[in-house]
Write an enzyme that holds these catalytic residues in place. Sequence first.
Site, PDB file in Angstrom:
ATOM      1  N   LYS A  90       0.854  -1.180   0.000  1.00 47.19           N
ATOM      2  CA  LYS A  90       0.000   0.000   0.000  1.00 47.19           C
ATOM      3  C   LYS A  90       0.897   1.240   0.000  1.00 47.19           C
ATOM      4  O   LYS A  90       1.920   1.267   0.700  1.00 47.19           O
ATOM      5  CB  LYS A  90      -0.871  -0.044   1.254  1.00 47.19           C
ATOM      6  CG  LYS A  90      -1.927   1.030   1.379  1.00 47.19           C
ATOM      7  CD  LYS A  90      -2.745   0.818   2.667  1.00 47.19           C
ATOM      8  CE  LYS A  90      -3.881   1.802   2.820  1.00 47.19           C
ATOM      9  NZ  LYS A  90      -4.679   1.545   4.046  1.00 47.19           N
ATOM     10  N   SER A 117      -9.606   1.444   3.100  1.00 50.52           N
ATOM     11  CA  SER A 117      -8.791   2.244   2.218  1.00 50.52           C
ATOM     12  C   SER A 117      -7.752   1.466   1.420  1.00 50.52           C
ATOM     13  O   SER A 117      -7.211   1.999   0.446  1.00 50.52           O
ATOM     14  CB  SER A 117      -8.067   3.322   3.028  1.00 50.52           C
ATOM     15  OG  SER A 117      -7.212   2.722   3.982  1.00 50.52           O
ATOM     16  N   SER A 144      -9.602  -0.990   7.277  1.00 54.50           N
ATOM     17  CA  SER A 144      -9.074  -0.812   5.923  1.00 54.50           C
ATOM     18  C   SER A 144      -8.330  -2.006   5.329  1.00 54.50           C
ATOM     19  O   SER A 144      -7.983  -1.962   4.154  1.00 54.50           O
ATOM     20  CB  SER A 144      -8.154   0.399   5.872  1.00 54.50           C
ATOM     21  OG  SER A 144      -8.930   1.557   5.753  1.00 54.50           O
TER      22      SER A 144
END
Length: 493
Positions: free
Chosen positions: A80, A155, A179
Site C-alpha cells: 500500500k 482504504s 481498511s
Amino acid sequence: MSDLADLTISAAGVGLRSGEFSATDLLEAVHKRATMTEADLHAYLTIDRVGAAKAAVAAESAFRRGEDHGPLQGIPIALKDNMVTRAIETTASSKILAGWVPPYDATVVSRLKQAGSVIIGKTNLDEFAMGSSTENSAYGLTRNPWNPDTVPGGSSGGSAAAVAVGSALGSLGSDTGGSIRQPASFCGVVGVKPTYGLVSRYGLIAFASSLDQIGPFTRTVGDAALLLQAIAGHDPMDSTSYQGAIPDATSGLDAGVQGLRIGLITEMMGGEGYDPEVIAATRATVSKLENAGATVTEISMPSVDYALSAYYLIAPAECSANLARFDGVRYGLRVGGSTTEEMMANTRGEGFGPEVKRRILLGTYALSAGYYDAYYAQAQRVRTLVINDFNRAYETVDVLISPTAPTTAFKVGEKASDPLAMYLSDICTIPSNLSGHPGMSVPVGLDAAGLPIGVQILAPALGEPVMFRVAAEIERQAAFADRAVLATSAVPR
Ligand code: GLN
C-alpha cells in the site's frame, strides 16, 4: 499450473525450490497479469519493474547458492502506498506528497527485503487511508475485479484488488478502522489486522497512531500466516512495538475447531444497514463450525453501537496532529505565498483532498478548548467501554465472529457524496481497532449478484494462533480459496 500468477505463496514456494520455475518467471507472470488488468482496475500507483527484476535475480542467485531466507524468498509482494519505500515514490494517494521519494524503507519493507521477497510496486488507497472505497485517492479510483462497476473497498483497495486478480501473490495494507478487512471482504481475499503493536509502524505514514496496524492480504489463510510471521516482531524504531514473544499464526492451521468456544456478536447480526444475504452467510459459516465441534453462543456487546461515533472523534483527532507535518517545508508539494504562513496555508489547501480536510477539521474541533471533554475525552471513555465488553466476552469464548462488513461491495459513486453512509461500512471492524485486538476477514461465498462475502474472526490480544485456527477451518468448509483467482475472469484479459 497454467499461469504462475494464479499460484498461492506456498505453492509458488514449492515451485521455486524444486526449480520448476524461477523467481523471474514468477515475476514476469505477475507483470503480465498487471498489464492485462491495470487499465480496468488501477490497483497500482507505481510498478517498479527495474527494482523488482533485480530483486528476482537476487532471489534466484540466493536459491542457487543454497541460501534460503524462508517462505517469501522470490515471492512478488505489493505494498500500500502509505508505507515508505527507499527510492520509490510514496504518496499515500495525496497530492501533497506527489513526487516524494523517501530516503528510507519502512520496517515492514526492510523485513520483506530481508526475507528475499520481490517488491512489485505501490498500490492505490484512499488519501492518507481515509475512506472505505478507494474513491478518495487523488490519483483515480480502483475498481473491484469481481465487478468493475463496484468499489474494491478501502482504504487498502489497491492491495486487495491486486491479490484478487493475481497482479500480486500477496500484499500489505494498513487497518485503522477496517481498511484491511473490509476490502478483503469486498474482493474475496483473506485480510488480517494483527494485534496492535505486533507489526512495526515505523515508516507507515501515520493516520491515527493509536489505531493503525499493518497486515497482510493473501488468497489463503495459510499464506496470510506466512506473510504475518515475516513482518511481525519487535522494532526499536516504534515505541509501541510489542517486546514479547511473537505468537505463531501458523501453529494451529490444521488443528480444527473441536472444543473451541465461539461467540456471535448479537449487535452485528442484523438490523438497519445489514444485508440479509451477508447475515445468512455468517450464520451458515457458524453452523459449519458447530458441526465441526465448536460450541457457539451469542454474546451481546452493547458498547459496539457507540464505537463508530467514538472512532470518528479519536481517529480525526489523531490525524489532525499527525498531518500537521505536511506544510510545504519538508516533503512533496509546495505552493508559494508571500509569507511562510500563506505558503503553508496554500500548500495544505491545494494538497489535501476534501475527505482529509473534513477529518482535520473534525479532529481540531474535537480537541479544541471547551469541546475537548465533551468530545475527545468522552470518546476515550467509550473506547474503555468497548475494551471492557471485549474482555468480558473473551472470558467465555475463544473467538468472536461477525460479518466483516454489513454489505458486499457497493457501486462506484454510490456513497461518494454521503460521508456518513461511507463511515457505516466499517461498523463491524472499528471496535477491534479501538481495543487493539486482532481481527481478520475470510471469504465464504458469493451473494446473488456474484460478489464476495467475508466473515470476520476476532480474538483477544496476541490471539493470532486461535484466530488463524478458526479461519483455516472456515476456509476449508467454504472451499472458496480456489475460486479467489477466478476474479480474473471478471476482467477482460
Ligand atoms: N474507513 C475508515 C476511515 O475512513 C477506516 C480507514 C482505515 O482503516 N484506514 O477512517
